[in-house]
Design a protein around this motif. Structure first.
Motif, PDB file in Angstrom:
ATOM      1  N   LEU A 237       0.831  -1.199   0.000  1.00  0.00           N
ATOM      2  CA  LEU A 237       0.000   0.000   0.000  1.00  0.00           C
ATOM      3  C   LEU A 237       0.868   1.252   0.000  1.00  0.00           C
ATOM      4  CD1 LEU A 237      -2.719  -0.867   2.702  1.00  0.00           C
ATOM      5  CD2 LEU A 237      -2.974  -0.991   0.219  1.00  0.00           C
ATOM      6  N   ASP A 238       0.333   2.327  -0.560  1.00  0.00           N
ATOM      7  CA  ASP A 238       0.974   3.625  -0.390  1.00  0.00           C
ATOM      8  C   ASP A 238       0.014   4.536   0.370  1.00  0.00           C
ATOM      9  OD1 ASP A 238      -0.937   4.107  -2.285  1.00  0.00           O
ATOM     10  OD2 ASP A 238       0.426   4.842  -3.823  1.00  0.00           O
ATOM     11  N   PHE A 239       0.550   5.629   0.888  1.00  0.00           N
ATOM     12  CA  PHE A 239      -0.200   6.538   1.733  1.00  0.00           C
ATOM     13  C   PHE A 239       0.062   7.973   1.264  1.00  0.00           C
ATOM     14  CE2 PHE A 239       1.028   2.713   3.972  1.00  0.00           C
ATOM     15  CZ  PHE A 239      -0.160   2.278   4.552  1.00  0.00           C
ATOM     16  N   PRO A 240      -0.372   8.292   0.034  1.00  0.00           N
ATOM     17  CA  PRO A 240      -0.025   9.593  -0.555  1.00  0.00           C
ATOM     18  C   PRO A 240      -0.630  10.758   0.220  1.00  0.00           C
ATOM     19  CG  PRO A 240      -1.708   8.469  -1.844  1.00  0.00           C
ATOM     20  CD  PRO A 240      -1.231   7.480  -0.838  1.00  0.00           C
ATOM     21  N   PHE A 241       0.185  11.793   0.393  1.00  0.00           N
ATOM     22  CA  PHE A 241      -0.293  12.984   1.092  1.00  0.00           C
ATOM     23  C   PHE A 241       0.547  14.172   0.650  1.00  0.00           C
ATOM     24  CE2 PHE A 241      -1.410  15.875   4.419  1.00  0.00           C
ATOM     25  CZ  PHE A 241      -2.699  15.506   4.794  1.00  0.00           C
ATOM     26  N   ASN A 242       0.108  14.812  -0.401  1.00  0.00           N
ATOM     27  CA  ASN A 242       0.817  15.967  -0.942  1.00  0.00           C
ATOM     28  C   ASN A 242      -0.029  17.215  -0.748  1.00  0.00           C
ATOM     29  OD1 ASN A 242       3.011  14.382  -2.024  1.00  0.00           O
ATOM     30  ND2 ASN A 242       1.592  13.715  -3.629  1.00  0.00           N
ATOM     31  N   VAL A 243       0.582  18.266  -0.224  1.00  0.00           N
ATOM     32  CA  VAL A 243      -0.123  19.492   0.066  1.00  0.00           C
ATOM     33  C   VAL A 243       0.109  20.500  -1.066  1.00  0.00           C
ATOM     34  CG1 VAL A 243      -0.472  21.367   1.708  1.00  0.00           C
ATOM     35  CG2 VAL A 243       0.231  19.097   2.532  1.00  0.00           C
ATOM     36  N   PRO A 244      -0.935  20.878  -1.814  1.00  0.00           N
ATOM     37  CA  PRO A 244      -0.762  21.899  -2.860  1.00  0.00           C
ATOM     38  C   PRO A 244      -0.256  23.215  -2.284  1.00  0.00           C
ATOM     39  CG  PRO A 244      -2.866  20.760  -3.113  1.00  0.00           C
ATOM     40  CD  PRO A 244      -2.297  20.336  -1.789  1.00  0.00           C
ATOM     41  N   LYS A 245       0.614  23.883  -3.020  1.00  0.00           N
ATOM     42  CA  LYS A 245       1.222  25.118  -2.521  1.00  0.00           C
ATOM     43  C   LYS A 245       0.195  26.208  -2.244  1.00  0.00           C
ATOM     44  CE  LYS A 245       5.709  24.417  -4.738  1.00  0.00           C
ATOM     45  NZ  LYS A 245       6.694  24.970  -5.709  1.00  0.00           N
ATOM     46  N   LYS A 246      -0.913  26.182  -2.981  1.00  0.00           N
ATOM     47  CA  LYS A 246      -1.905  27.237  -2.829  1.00  0.00           C
ATOM     48  C   LYS A 246      -2.775  27.061  -1.587  1.00  0.00           C
ATOM     49  CE  LYS A 246      -5.339  24.887  -5.736  1.00  0.00           C
ATOM     50  NZ  LYS A 246      -6.180  25.001  -6.943  1.00  0.00           N
ATOM     51  N   TYR A 247      -2.661  25.908  -0.896  1.00  0.00           N
ATOM     52  CA  TYR A 247      -3.524  25.660   0.257  1.00  0.00           C
ATOM     53  C   TYR A 247      -3.152  26.563   1.435  1.00  0.00           C
ATOM     54  CZ  TYR A 247      -6.174  21.602  -1.372  1.00  0.00           C
ATOM     55  OH  TYR A 247      -7.047  20.780  -2.040  1.00  0.00           O
ATOM     56  N   GLU A 248      -4.169  27.021   2.133  1.00  0.00           N
ATOM     57  CA  GLU A 248      -3.950  27.826   3.342  1.00  0.00           C
ATOM     58  C   GLU A 248      -3.651  26.892   4.508  1.00  0.00           C
ATOM     59  OE1 GLU A 248      -6.500  30.736   6.393  1.00  0.00           O
ATOM     60  OE2 GLU A 248      -7.417  29.958   4.536  1.00  0.00           O
ATOM     61  N   VAL A 249      -2.650  27.223   5.295  1.00  0.00           N
ATOM     62  CA  VAL A 249      -2.282  26.430   6.469  1.00  0.00           C
ATOM     63  C   VAL A 249      -3.039  26.981   7.674  1.00  0.00           C
ATOM     64  CG1 VAL A 249      -0.420  25.647   7.966  1.00  0.00           C
ATOM     65  CG2 VAL A 249      -0.020  25.931   5.504  1.00  0.00           C
ATOM     66  N   LEU A 250      -3.804  26.126   8.319  1.00  0.00           N
ATOM     67  CA  LEU A 250      -4.584  26.554   9.476  1.00  0.00           C
ATOM     68  C   LEU A 250      -3.774  26.437  10.763  1.00  0.00           C
ATOM     69  CD1 LEU A 250      -8.044  24.855   8.769  1.00  0.00           C
ATOM     70  CD2 LEU A 250      -7.364  27.208   8.319  1.00  0.00           C
ATOM     71  N   ASN A 251      -3.958  27.380  11.660  1.00  0.00           N
ATOM     72  CA  ASN A 251      -3.323  27.319  12.971  1.00  0.00           C
ATOM     73  C   ASN A 251      -4.172  26.543  13.977  1.00  0.00           C
ATOM     74  OD1 ASN A 251      -1.058  28.838  12.192  1.00  0.00           O
ATOM     75  ND2 ASN A 251      -2.228  30.734  12.440  1.00  0.00           N
TER      76      ASN A 251
END
Length: 251
Positions: A237-251
């Protein structure tokens, strides 16, 4: 190199009924250690696990239905993809012993928190392995000790006790599988109840295919009903998790 044994899978569930009466395996009333080992022997064993099905999600009164793809690598990662209407992925979650990451694709936001973030919804006694066991209906190792009370009630085993501020009461059915998990943080008032049912047999192991989770922490209420139709064990299995650069990071 370790070769992974691939278990059979079924697209249509064939469930195992829970007998009404307990059999002779539940007779060692005065031997707690043997009884605990017997219950642990019914746990789901795996290196990797893939479960697919449907989910009903309710957060503070708001309800949604979705398809769910849940993957695990034992003691390392829990990965979850939630797909809604028209096959569009709404969220992706990756949990490790150290962190919780959430991609909200509908809102274009990303959350990255330490594992302790889960304490907003559950007791500080919870850890990654406990969460893993809860999702699979396995016994919780911290509770399977001589310090717990183990009683036969109406032919079913009941395990109960207290660990720190966490009180627990686990009911096992006549298949010796966990039927109900009740966990309550006596200090904070947080409560977690998990109910399991509709077992499917793969090889010699019984997997709960319906899991109903409800949590309460102050005014926060969460209910998740899972119904798995396809279970595969020990596949690559793989567990892909890529965050697009345009996404806002929540605090």
């Amino acid at each position: 190199m370790l070769m992974l044994a691939v278990a059979s899978c079924k697209t249509r569930k064939q469930t195992v009924k829970v007998p009404v009466n307990a059999d002779s395996t539940a007779t060692m009333v005065n031997k707690k250690s043997e009884n605990l080992e017997l219950l642990k022997s019914k746990d789901v064993g795996f290196n990797t696990l893939s479960l697919k099905g449907k989910a009903r999600l309710e957060f503070n009164g708001k309800e949604d239905n979705a398809s769910i793809n849940l993957r695990m690598k034992k003691d390392e990662v829990i990965w979850l993809s939630i797909t809604g209407f028209a096959g569009i992925e709404g969220a992706r979650v990756r949990i490790t012993p150290d962190s919780i990451q959430v991609l909200n694709r509908l809102q274009g936001v990303y959350l990255n928190k330490p594992f302790s973030y889960i304490y907003n919804y559950g007791s500080r006694q919870l850890n990654f392995k406990t969460l893993q066991s809860i999702l699979l209906g396995n016994t919780i190792s911290d509770f399977m000790s001589a310090g717990s009370d183990l009683e036969l009630e109406a032919g079913n085993w009941v395990l109960s006790g207290k660990r720190g501020d966490l009180g627990y009461r686990l009911l096992f059915n006549t298949l010796l599988k966990t039927e109900v998990n009740n966990l309550s943080d006596l200090k904070s008032g947080q409560a977690l109840k998990v109910t399991y049912g509709d077992y499917q047999q793969i090889d010699a192991t019984l997997y709960p295919t319906t899991v109903a989770i409800s949590t309460m922490s102050g005014t926060k209420k969460v209910a998740i009903d899972l119904d798995f139709s396809k279970i595969e064990r020990n596949l690559p299995l793989d567990f892909p998790f890529n965050v697009p650069k345009k996404y806002e990071v929540l605090n």
